[in-house]
Scaffold this motif. Structure first.
Motif, PDB file in Angstrom:
ATOM      1  N   ARG A   1      12.647  32.907  18.508  1.00  6.22           N
ATOM      2  CA  ARG A   1      13.309  31.553  17.815  1.00  6.22           C
ATOM      3  C   ARG A   1      13.379  30.425  18.232  1.00  6.22           C
TER       4      ARG A   1
ATOM      5  N   ARG B   1       7.320  35.547  15.742  1.00  2.98           N
ATOM      6  CA  ARG B   1       9.286  35.786  15.491  1.00  2.98           C
ATOM      7  C   ARG B   1       8.784  37.287  16.146  1.00  2.98           C
TER       8      ARG B   1
ATOM      9  N   GLU C   1       3.603  29.352  15.384  1.00  3.29           N
ATOM     10  CA  GLU C   1       4.696  29.903  15.297  1.00  3.29           C
ATOM     11  C   GLU C   1       4.909  31.701  15.777  1.00  3.29           C
TER      12      GLU C   1
END
Length: 259
Positions: free
Chosen positions: A42, A34, A32
């Motif tokens: 996202r 961001r 992930e």
């Protein structure tokens, strides 16, 4: 009674194996991230079954240049998941050091052609040039992406397919589309699981409803906008079974001066 407990044990083993399969498939996705160079990111992936054929990836080319790929393998379930694992591995090989998104699609298509044997992969790849303030992309049989121009307060569908899905035929030349970005612009890449979702009466969610949901929250930050799109989608499906894998990538661009 013994037969009953045997069935329970078999189900537990199957559920355990499926959970392992889910974990393995998740491990193929990128970690992930961001924010990259001021660009807010996202992403989500929700298979229709335990595992599925959708995937997305983030390709870091250099400190100011990075790519976003989204794809949908034909079919669902385990067979699609196995092809997804092959496709994402091949993508990482062919995209290394290649800045032209159309060339990445061409190379990936030629690698997938002998493997898929009649199956196919729709794919869309964009490369963000953060320092220069533009992105460029290519599309193989995949739905156009949404681009929200904050200055004009306008939502457009851009980056339409310039060729067939990956794996159907060799040596396809895909076109490159280029687009500048400004502070607050947003980009939304998605798979057709979003638009083909059905309610209890069999009616599809469709592109128009997805656009309406996006426009309603277009001025919000990426967290709010992304979650509201998911909520709108879930409210439409309600108790209906999820029809297809559901994947999306959303970006919000910064101003050039801040990079």
């Amino acid at each position: 009674l013994k037969k009953f407990f045997d069935e329970i044990q078999k189900r537990r083993i199957l559920e355990s194996e499926l959970e392992i399969a889910v974990s393995i498939q998740r491990s193929f996705l990128p970690p992930e991230m961001r924010v990259i160079d001021g660009v807010q990111i996202r992403a989500c992936l929700k298979p229709a079954k335990f595992v599925g054929g959708d995937f997305y990836d983030i390709i870091l080319l250099d400190k100011d240049t990075f790519g976003f790929f989204i794809a949908d393998v034909s079919g669902k379930g385990v067979s699609a998941a196995l092809l997804m694992a092959q496709a994402i591995s091949l993508l990482r090989q062919v995209s290394r050091g290649v800045y032209d998104p159309s060339e990445v699609l061409r190379l990936l298509n030629n690698q997938l052609y002998p493997i898929l044997k009649g199956r196919f992969v729709t794919g869309q790849y964009i490369v963000v040039h953060a320092k220069e303030g533009f992105w460029e992309g290519s599309c193989a049989g995949h739905p156009p992406l949404f681009y929200f121009d904050r200055t004009q307060d306008k939502l457009n569908e851009v980056l339409e397919a310039s060729g067939p899905p990956l794996g159907l035929m060799e040596d396809i030349a895909y076109a490159v589309y280029s687009h500048p970005f400004s502070s607050g612009d947003k980009l939304f890449m998605y798979t057709d699981g979003w638009t083909e979702a059905r309610d209890s009466k069999g009616k599809e969610f469709g592109v128009i409803r997805l656009k309406e949901a996006f426009l309603k929250y277009r001025r919000e930050g990426v967290d709010t906008l992304f979650s509201q799109l998911e909520l709108s989608h879930n409210a439409f499906e309600k108790t209906s079974l999820q029809h297809d894998d559901l994947t999306a990538v959303m970006l919000e661009f910064p101003g050039i001066a801040h990079l």
